[in-house]
Design a protein around this motif. Structure first.
Motif, PDB file in Angstrom:
ATOM      1  N   VAL A  80      66.556  36.312  29.212  1.00  0.00           N
ATOM      2  CA  VAL A  80      66.404  37.480  28.693  1.00  0.00           C
ATOM      3  C   VAL A  80      66.466  38.602  29.791  1.00  0.00           C
ATOM      4  O   VAL A  80      67.167  39.652  29.422  1.00  0.00           O
ATOM      5  CB  VAL A  80      65.012  37.629  28.313  1.00  0.00           C
ATOM      6  CG1 VAL A  80      64.395  39.069  27.669  1.00  0.00           C
ATOM      7  CG2 VAL A  80      64.510  36.755  26.883  1.00  0.00           C
ATOM      8  N   LEU A  81      66.142  38.655  30.848  1.00  0.00           N
ATOM      9  CA  LEU A  81      66.575  39.608  31.820  1.00  0.00           C
ATOM     10  C   LEU A  81      67.728  39.383  32.165  1.00  0.00           C
ATOM     11  O   LEU A  81      68.389  40.637  32.335  1.00  0.00           O
ATOM     12  CB  LEU A  81      65.838  39.035  33.246  1.00  0.00           C
ATOM     13  CG  LEU A  81      64.156  38.793  33.049  1.00  0.00           C
ATOM     14  CD1 LEU A  81      63.624  38.423  34.405  1.00  0.00           C
ATOM     15  CD2 LEU A  81      63.649  40.046  32.573  1.00  0.00           C
ATOM     16  N   VAL A  82      68.467  38.346  32.250  1.00  0.00           N
ATOM     17  CA  VAL A  82      70.191  38.604  32.252  1.00  0.00           C
ATOM     18  C   VAL A  82      70.708  39.300  31.238  1.00  0.00           C
ATOM     19  O   VAL A  82      71.691  40.043  31.386  1.00  0.00           O
ATOM     20  CB  VAL A  82      70.431  37.002  32.277  1.00  0.00           C
ATOM     21  CG1 VAL A  82      72.351  37.058  32.490  1.00  0.00           C
ATOM     22  CG2 VAL A  82      70.224  36.080  33.570  1.00  0.00           C
ATOM     23  N   ALA A  83      70.156  39.047  29.727  1.00  0.00           N
ATOM     24  CA  ALA A  83      70.600  39.821  28.798  1.00  0.00           C
ATOM     25  C   ALA A  83      70.301  41.296  28.924  1.00  0.00           C
ATOM     26  O   ALA A  83      71.297  42.245  28.642  1.00  0.00           O
ATOM     27  CB  ALA A  83      70.261  39.184  27.384  1.00  0.00           C
ATOM     28  N   VAL A  84      69.263  41.781  29.392  1.00  0.00           N
ATOM     29  CA  VAL A  84      69.007  43.159  29.651  1.00  0.00           C
ATOM     30  C   VAL A  84      69.913  43.626  30.546  1.00  0.00           C
ATOM     31  O   VAL A  84      70.826  44.710  30.352  1.00  0.00           O
ATOM     32  CB  VAL A  84      67.569  43.121  30.148  1.00  0.00           C
ATOM     33  CG1 VAL A  84      67.316  44.897  30.622  1.00  0.00           C
ATOM     34  CG2 VAL A  84      66.668  43.052  29.000  1.00  0.00           C
ATOM     35  N   CYS A 136      59.845  43.541  34.463  1.00  0.00           N
ATOM     36  CA  CYS A 136      61.022  42.905  34.772  1.00  0.00           C
ATOM     37  C   CYS A 136      62.235  43.258  34.164  1.00  0.00           C
ATOM     38  O   CYS A 136      63.410  43.356  34.525  1.00  0.00           O
ATOM     39  CB  CYS A 136      61.025  41.116  34.650  1.00  0.00           C
ATOM     40  SG  CYS A 136      59.624  40.587  36.140  1.00  0.00           S
ATOM     41  N   MET A 137      61.913  43.545  32.665  1.00  0.00           N
ATOM     42  CA  MET A 137      63.244  43.982  31.875  1.00  0.00           C
ATOM     43  C   MET A 137      63.329  45.417  32.314  1.00  0.00           C
ATOM     44  O   MET A 137      64.723  45.514  32.153  1.00  0.00           O
ATOM     45  CB  MET A 137      62.600  44.079  30.590  1.00  0.00           C
ATOM     46  CG  MET A 137      62.322  42.796  29.793  1.00  0.00           C
ATOM     47  SD  MET A 137      61.622  42.729  28.343  1.00  0.00           S
ATOM     48  CE  MET A 137      62.802  43.490  27.476  1.00  0.00           C
ATOM     49  N   ILE A 138      62.742  46.240  32.761  1.00  0.00           N
ATOM     50  CA  ILE A 138      62.859  47.584  33.255  1.00  0.00           C
ATOM     51  C   ILE A 138      63.803  47.425  34.501  1.00  0.00           C
ATOM     52  O   ILE A 138      64.654  48.143  34.667  1.00  0.00           O
ATOM     53  CB  ILE A 138      61.540  48.468  33.414  1.00  0.00           C
ATOM     54  CG1 ILE A 138      61.063  48.747  32.080  1.00  0.00           C
ATOM     55  CG2 ILE A 138      61.819  49.764  34.276  1.00  0.00           C
ATOM     56  CD1 ILE A 138      59.722  49.625  32.141  1.00  0.00           C
ATOM     57  N   ALA A 139      63.208  46.534  35.369  1.00  0.00           N
ATOM     58  CA  ALA A 139      64.275  46.433  36.592  1.00  0.00           C
ATOM     59  C   ALA A 139      65.700  45.923  36.530  1.00  0.00           C
ATOM     60  O   ALA A 139      66.492  46.464  37.150  1.00  0.00           O
ATOM     61  CB  ALA A 139      63.150  45.588  37.625  1.00  0.00           C
TER      62      ALA A 139
END
Length: 380
Positions: A80-84, A136-139
């Motif tokens: 999910v973080l990679v997608a963001v 983490c998503m914001i970062a």
């Protein structure tokens, strides 16, 4: 651009295969939910070619697992973080807006599970995973934007470099054009004045000559000088000069050219075969110059002052051949590499023609001119 997209797809496909293999290995070692993670990893193949599809698929799989099993997916949810990051870095403006909406929906699903308390305690500590995930998503989003700005800055620098090179090339061409114009003017002044002087003296000699043979000789000198002067003016004249300037010679002027050499003592036999077609002015001028240089060599180095000119027309090419006997005492190497023959080779290469120059008992200059666009010519 297509090659860059293909290279990105290949890298992403290799990353997807590697991630799937890793998650399958975790499943063999007893890691739960490995199948969900493997399915999510397979979507990595679309990461940079279709970033918004990749992000939507990852979010959908993660939300589906969260709603079904009431817990986060590990290690699949790391994607999910990679997608963001991918959406922020590679997606278009519209896709980034869709990505923001998708991120809000994903966080909403997380909060929904926390509020219901299914798998996550509804105490304040139960919100800790949500806070960590949102941070983490914001970062990841911020890092993606920084990467996008870095690539755009590099692309802008490359664009400015290309523009600077084009500007420098244009300046060089302009300087070369101005130098060419200056040299053309100087050459015109020198040759025009010299030829004019020759013509005036020849006319004066013809006027005072009583005997018929000297008078005819002065007449030929005058005519040759006038022809050369007209050609010089036609070659060096700029496009802005008056249309009365004599045009450049072409194939229709070969008759008068051969007549000039015949008056100088060269016996020329011309053979034409095939159906003639119209040629571009530049190519016609190049062929004229090749014939002129070949006849000059025949006049200078020929043993019997004879030459044969053959023009063979086909639907695809024009073959021009000049053959003349060669003197026994002529240095063959010097003849084959003289300045005039270098000019023949250069003109042929310019129009994609083939040039074959052979010296023996007979000197042969054979050029084959394509009548349709083709590759650059060969010289032998």
């Amino acid at each position: 651009m297509v090659s860059v997209s293909r290279a990105r797809w290949q890298v992403d496909a290799a990353s997807a295969v590697a991630a799937v293999l890793v998650f399958l290995g975790l499943g063999v070692s007893g890691q739960p939910d490995w199948l969900w993670s493997a399915v999510m990893a397979a979507v990595l193949v679309l990461r940079r070619t279709l970033p918004w599809v990749f992000a939507s698929a990852v979010a959908a799989i993660s939300c589906a697992h969260l709603l079904v099993d009431s817990r986060l997916l590990f290690p699949g949810d790391l994607l999910v973080l990679v997608a963001v990051y991918t959406v922020a870095s590679y997606a278009s403006v519209r896709a980034r807006r869709v990505g923001l909406v998708t991120g809000v929906v994903y966080v909403g699903v997380l909060l929904f599970r926390v509020v219901l308390g299914e798998g996550v305690r509804s105490s304040p500590r139960g919100f800790s995973p949500v806070i960590v995930i949102v941070a983490c998503m914001i970062a990841s989003w911020s890092v993606g934007l920084v990467e996008r700005q870095r690539r755009e800055a590099l692309a802008e620098a490359e664009r400015r470099r290309v523009l600077a090179e084009h500007d420098a090339e244009a300046r060089i061409r302009l300087a070369a054009y101005e130098e060419h114009e200056r040299m053309s003017n100087d050459i015109h002044d020198v040759l025009a004045h010299t030829l004019t002087g020759i013509i005036v003296q020849a006319e004066s000699g013809r006027a005072i000559s009583v005997d018929g043979e000297p008078r005819e000789l002065f007449t030929r000198i005058s005519q040759t000088g006038r022809t050369a002067l007209d050609e010089v003016r036609g070659l060096l004249a700029s496009y802005e000069e008056s249309p009365g300037t004599q045009p450049s010679p072409g194939l229709e002027d070969l008759g008068s050219l051969l007549a000039t050499f015949e008056q100088a003592g060269l016996n020329v036999r011309r053979v034409d075969s095939g159906e003639r077609v119209d040629l571009p002015q530049g190519m016609a001028l190049a062929i004229y110059r090749v014939v002129q240089e070949s006849m000059t060599n025949a006049l200078r180095h020929g043993s019997t002052r004879q030459a044969k000119l053959t023009l063979e027309w086909t639907s695809q090419e024009l073959t021009v051949t000049v053959v003349n006997p060669l003197k026994d005492d002529v240095d063959l190497a010097a003849v084959e590499h003289c300045r005039g023959l270098s000019g023949i080779r250069r003109r042929c290469a310019l129009y994609g023609a083939q040039a074959q120059i052979r010296a023996g008992e007979e000197f042969t200059v054979k050029t084959v001119w394509p009548l349709a666009p083709g590759p650059a010519g060969k010289v032998s």
